[in-house]
Scaffold this motif. Structure first.
Motif, PDB file in Angstrom:
ATOM      1  N   UNK A 286      -7.063  22.125  12.165  1.00  0.00           N
ATOM      2  CA  UNK A 286      -6.768  20.752  12.564  1.00  0.00           C
ATOM      3  C   UNK A 286      -7.988  19.921  12.858  1.00  0.00           C
ATOM      4  N   UNK A 287      -9.180  20.538  12.860  1.00  0.00           N
ATOM      5  CA  UNK A 287     -10.403  19.771  13.113  1.00  0.00           C
ATOM      6  C   UNK A 287     -10.683  18.824  11.955  1.00  0.00           C
ATOM      7  N   UNK A 288     -11.234  17.662  12.279  1.00  0.00           N
ATOM      8  CA  UNK A 288     -11.539  16.654  11.283  1.00  0.00           C
ATOM      9  C   UNK A 288     -13.026  16.688  10.957  1.00  0.00           C
ATOM     10  N   UNK A 289     -13.338  16.838   9.665  1.00  0.00           N
ATOM     11  CA  UNK A 289     -14.717  16.840   9.196  1.00  0.00           C
ATOM     12  C   UNK A 289     -14.957  15.595   8.349  1.00  0.00           C
ATOM     13  N   UNK A 290     -16.049  14.874   8.582  1.00  0.00           N
ATOM     14  CA  UNK A 290     -16.356  13.686   7.786  1.00  0.00           C
ATOM     15  C   UNK A 290     -17.859  13.452   7.748  1.00  0.00           C
ATOM     16  N   UNK A 291     -18.301  12.838   6.637  1.00  0.00           N
ATOM     17  CA  UNK A 291     -19.694  12.403   6.573  1.00  0.00           C
ATOM     18  C   UNK A 291     -19.839  10.958   7.034  1.00  0.00           C
ATOM     19  N   UNK A 292     -18.704  10.361   7.435  1.00  0.00           N
ATOM     20  CA  UNK A 292     -18.711   8.984   7.907  1.00  0.00           C
ATOM     21  C   UNK A 292     -18.836   7.948   6.817  1.00  0.00           C
ATOM     22  N   UNK A 293     -18.884   8.394   5.536  1.00  0.00           N
ATOM     23  CA  UNK A 293     -19.102   7.450   4.435  1.00  0.00           C
ATOM     24  C   UNK A 293     -18.117   7.626   3.284  1.00  0.00           C
ATOM     25  N   UNK A 294     -17.889   8.870   2.886  1.00  0.00           N
ATOM     26  CA  UNK A 294     -17.135   9.085   1.642  1.00  0.00           C
ATOM     27  C   UNK A 294     -15.927   9.998   1.781  1.00  0.00           C
ATOM     28  N   UNK A 295     -15.889  10.866   2.785  1.00  0.00           N
ATOM     29  CA  UNK A 295     -14.779  11.820   2.850  1.00  0.00           C
ATOM     30  C   UNK A 295     -14.331  12.091   4.278  1.00  0.00           C
ATOM     31  N   UNK A 314      -1.645  -1.028  11.614  1.00  0.00           N
ATOM     32  CA  UNK A 314      -2.039  -2.428  11.614  1.00  0.00           C
ATOM     33  C   UNK A 314      -2.975  -2.828  10.502  1.00  0.00           C
ATOM     34  N   UNK A 315      -3.357  -1.874   9.627  1.00  0.00           N
ATOM     35  CA  UNK A 315      -4.286  -2.155   8.541  1.00  0.00           C
ATOM     36  C   UNK A 315      -3.602  -1.942   7.196  1.00  0.00           C
ATOM     37  N   UNK A 316      -4.329  -2.230   6.115  1.00  0.00           N
ATOM     38  CA  UNK A 316      -3.809  -2.037   4.773  1.00  0.00           C
ATOM     39  C   UNK A 316      -4.032  -0.601   4.304  1.00  0.00           C
ATOM     40  N   UNK A 317      -3.233  -0.190   3.357  1.00  0.00           N
ATOM     41  CA  UNK A 317      -3.427   1.094   2.690  1.00  0.00           C
ATOM     42  C   UNK A 317      -4.669   1.031   1.821  1.00  0.00           C
ATOM     43  N   UNK A 318      -5.516   2.071   1.853  1.00  0.00           N
ATOM     44  CA  UNK A 318      -6.770   2.031   1.102  1.00  0.00           C
ATOM     45  C   UNK A 318      -7.337   3.423   0.890  1.00  0.00           C
ATOM     46  N   UNK A 323     -12.007   2.786   3.962  1.00  0.00           N
ATOM     47  CA  UNK A 323     -11.743   2.776   5.400  1.00  0.00           C
ATOM     48  C   UNK A 323     -13.004   3.120   6.190  1.00  0.00           C
ATOM     49  N   UNK A 324     -13.749   4.101   5.702  1.00  0.00           N
ATOM     50  CA  UNK A 324     -14.924   4.571   6.443  1.00  0.00           C
ATOM     51  C   UNK A 324     -16.048   3.543   6.486  1.00  0.00           C
ATOM     52  N   UNK A 325     -16.003   2.535   5.613  1.00  0.00           N
ATOM     53  CA  UNK A 325     -17.055   1.514   5.635  1.00  0.00           C
ATOM     54  C   UNK A 325     -17.082   0.738   6.955  1.00  0.00           C
TER      55      UNK A 325
END
Length: 334
Positions: A286-295, A314-318, A323-325
């Motif tokens: 369940x841990x979330x891994x991200x590079x903060x940019x692409x995944x 409250x946001x759009x689907x994308x 989203x990470x931007x």
């Protein structure tokens, strides 16, 4: 030979195609029963007709919209249509006084291979359960939900990348043709309905209960990477799987519309725990891994689930990269 007088019962887009094909084939559709108009808009001050009603009005077919199916005024209106046969596609459970009215019976189109997936959400549950095949069934209604004698059945594969919308659209078209074939058999007196017990196997029956918001929450401890991916597919695009996250430091919810199984986890370390490249052990399930940019990827017992298309509350689907931007994600929350 006189064509039987048909009353069609249904509400959503899925049902419209069956009604359309009956009309196109010259079947004698003398009336339609559908849900009452639904209040919509910010103040619920606008009434919206069901897709089935809109089509029926365009074709000049009389429409009944009962609040209650046992209401005497509705039953009188239904009797006045003098139905010989009733066809039900994506409607409500009917009382015996309704389904037992026409002399040729009432049959239903179900989006599954009965007796499997009796219930309100057969398409969703077949995909959630990882099935590779589903189909459509026509059957005569009886006292219990989805238990009546089967008239016709047709199969279709579920591809690995199919979501609920893909399968819905295929079964909508396939089911409409099955409805027409079923009507023709009944018209010609050649419909041979078979008890569902003849379709039973050693395989346990899987239900298809109605889906609520809590049903859609992704509970990572209950999933492998594949089953989590199937869960997302089976609920996409509606009502959509969701997960709690922290976005820019604030707790919120995020819907997941597309996901894919990423690389399997590395081999186990000497102590039996999953090993990370470069040493250490993998984060908990369940841990979330991200590079903060692409995944964004979620750790699961047998691999990583990549979140590919999402929607923050409250946001759009994308796509996740978009989203990470502007959003820093962490979590998911317990």
């Amino acid at each position: 030979m006189m064509k039987p007088r048909i009353v069609f019962m249904g509400t959503p887009d899925f049902a419209v195609q069956s009604l359309r094909r009956l009309v196109e084939e010259g079947c004698n559709v003398v009336g339609v029963v559908t849900m009452p108009d639904k209040p919509v808009g910010r103040h619920h001050d606008v009434l919206q007709a069901s897709p089935v009603k809109k089509y029926a009005v365009e074709r000049g077919i009389p429409v009944l919209q009962p609040e209650k199916l046992r209401d005497e005024a509705f039953l009188a209106g239904l009797r006045a249509l003098q139905p010989d046969l009733q066809v039900v596609v994506a409607f409500r459970m009917l009382p015996q006084v309704v389904w037992g009215m026409p002399p040729l019976g009432t049959f239903n189109l179900h989006a599954a291979l009965l007796p499997q997936y009796r219930g309100a959400a057969p398409i969703n549950w077949a995909i959630i359960n990882g099935d590779t095949e589903t189909g459509v069934t026509t059957f005569f209604l009886d006292e219990q939900i989805d238990t009546g004698r089967i008239i016709l059945q047709e199969r279709t594969p579920i591809a690995p990348g199919d979501c609920a919308e893909d399968v819905h659209d295929r079964l909508m078209m396939q089911g409409a043709e099955l409805v027409v074939r079923t009507v023709r058999l009944i018209e010609e007196g050649r419909a041979e309905a078979i008890d569902q017990s003849a379709f039973m196997t050693d395989e346990a029956l899987r239900p298809a209960p109605k889906i609520f918001k809590e049903t859609c929450r992704i509970r990572w401890q209950e999933h492998t990477a594949k089953s989590a991916c199937d869960f997302v597919r089976g609920l996409s695009p509606y009502p959509a799987a969701w997960m709690p996250v922290v976005a820019n430091g604030k707790e919120t919810e995020m819907k997941v519309y597309r996901a894919s199984v990423h690389d399997p986890l590395p081999a186990a370390a000497a102590d039996g725990s999953p090993a990370l490249a470069g040493g250490g052990t993998c984060p908990d399930t369940g841990s979330l891994l991200t590079d903060g940019k692409t995944f964004v990827r979620i750790v699961l017992p047998d691999g990583l689930l990549s979140l590919d298309e999402v929607q923050l509350a409250g946001k759009k689907r994308m796509p996740i990269a978009d989203l990470l931007r502007g959003t820093a994600l962490s979590g998911p929350l317990a």
